[in-house]
Enzyme design. Structure first.
Site, PDB file in Angstrom:
ATOM      1  N   GLU A   1       0.833  -1.196   0.000  1.00 59.73           N
ATOM      2  CA  GLU A   1       0.000   0.000   0.000  1.00 59.73           C
ATOM      3  C   GLU A   1       0.874   1.255   0.000  1.00 59.73           C
ATOM      4  OE1 GLU A   1      -3.975   0.429   0.893  1.00 59.73           O
ATOM      5  OE2 GLU A   1      -3.300  -0.770  -0.805  1.00 59.73           O
TER       6      GLU A   1
ATOM      7  N   LYS B   1     -10.407  -9.193   9.122  1.00 55.85           N
ATOM      8  CA  LYS B   1     -10.676  -7.996   9.926  1.00 55.85           C
ATOM      9  C   LYS B   1     -12.182  -7.753  10.059  1.00 55.85           C
ATOM     10  CE  LYS B   1      -9.101  -3.150  10.122  1.00 55.85           C
ATOM     11  NZ  LYS B   1      -8.265  -2.169   9.390  1.00 55.85           N
TER      12      LYS B   1
ATOM     13  N   CYS C   1      -5.467  -3.422  13.393  1.00 51.57           N
ATOM     14  CA  CYS C   1      -5.633  -1.970  13.407  1.00 51.57           C
ATOM     15  C   CYS C   1      -6.922  -1.513  14.098  1.00 51.57           C
ATOM     16  CB  CYS C   1      -5.529  -1.438  11.974  1.00 51.57           C
ATOM     17  SG  CYS C   1      -5.136   0.333  11.853  1.00 51.57           S
TER      18      CYS C   1
END
Length: 204
Positions: free
Chosen positions: A52, A123, A155
């Site tokens: 990313e 996630k 995260c």
């Protein structure tokens, strides 16, 4: 006494170059093995291997779709080989995982030193609206023999107290939470991590 030495590598990808990013990651894992022989587990930031780029920087169109990989697949094959080579547990951040039905998840992996995918966690709380990945539906733990049980989070998951509480209920003693944050809310994420660790009596 049980001990688990973890190397959390504060590293970055080569933006939008997955091959160069893999080379950097693999070299850093090998260097960690060489420099710190007591380390048993290496982890890196969220989406490192997806290469990313910066949050506000220009990105190739459809990058997530381009780098999404199956699990198992070519990326996990490389990870398994690296784990066997180094004798390390690897939690290599997360990858964009393409499911059989075409949906894309932000998925954390745990790879054993025997070269097996020990755990896969999708996630549950993507950072919306920025993150387009499909939310996962459950929490994941895995066991390191003679050490203990480890939970996975990613995260923004840590902003929800239920995440680490559920992992603790599943028996986790340690929570590995790969994170990709370059903005000022990192300070609050650290507050949440410490609170989650204290209130659930686990390492985060």
């Amino acid at each position: 006494m049980r001990t688990l030495a973890i190397a959390a590598l504060q590293t970055t990808p080569v933006p939008y170059d997955t091959e160069a990013t893999w080379t950097r990651f693999a070299d850093q894992v090998r260097a960690t093995r060489e420099l710190f022989p007591h380390v048993r587990l290496v982890t890196v930031p969220e989406l490192l291997l997806a290469a990313e780029g910066p949050l506000l920087g220009p990105a190739p169109a459809g990058w997530t779709e381009q780098v999404a990989t199956t699990v198992p697949g070519p990326v996990t094959d490389r990870l398994c080989a690296l784990a066997v080579e180094t004798g390390l547990w690897l939690v290599p951040g997360s990858v964009f995982e393409r499911a059989e039905d075409g949906r894309v998840f932000n998925t954390a992996l745990a790879i054993s030193p025997e070269g097996e995918i020990a755990a896969r966690y999708r996630k549950v709380f993507p950072w919306q609206p920025y993150e387009k990945a499909t939310p996962g539906t459950g929490f994941t733990v895995f066991d390191i023999p003679d050490v203990g049980r480890v939970g996975l989070a990613i995260c923004y998951d840590g902003s929800f107290p239920e995440t680490v509480r559920q992992l603790a209920w599943l028996g986790a003693e340690v929570v590995i939470q790969p994170t990709l944050t370059t903005t000022r809310d990192r300070e609050m994420e650290l507050v949440c991590a410490r609170a989650n660790a204290w209130t659930n009596q686990v390492y985060v």
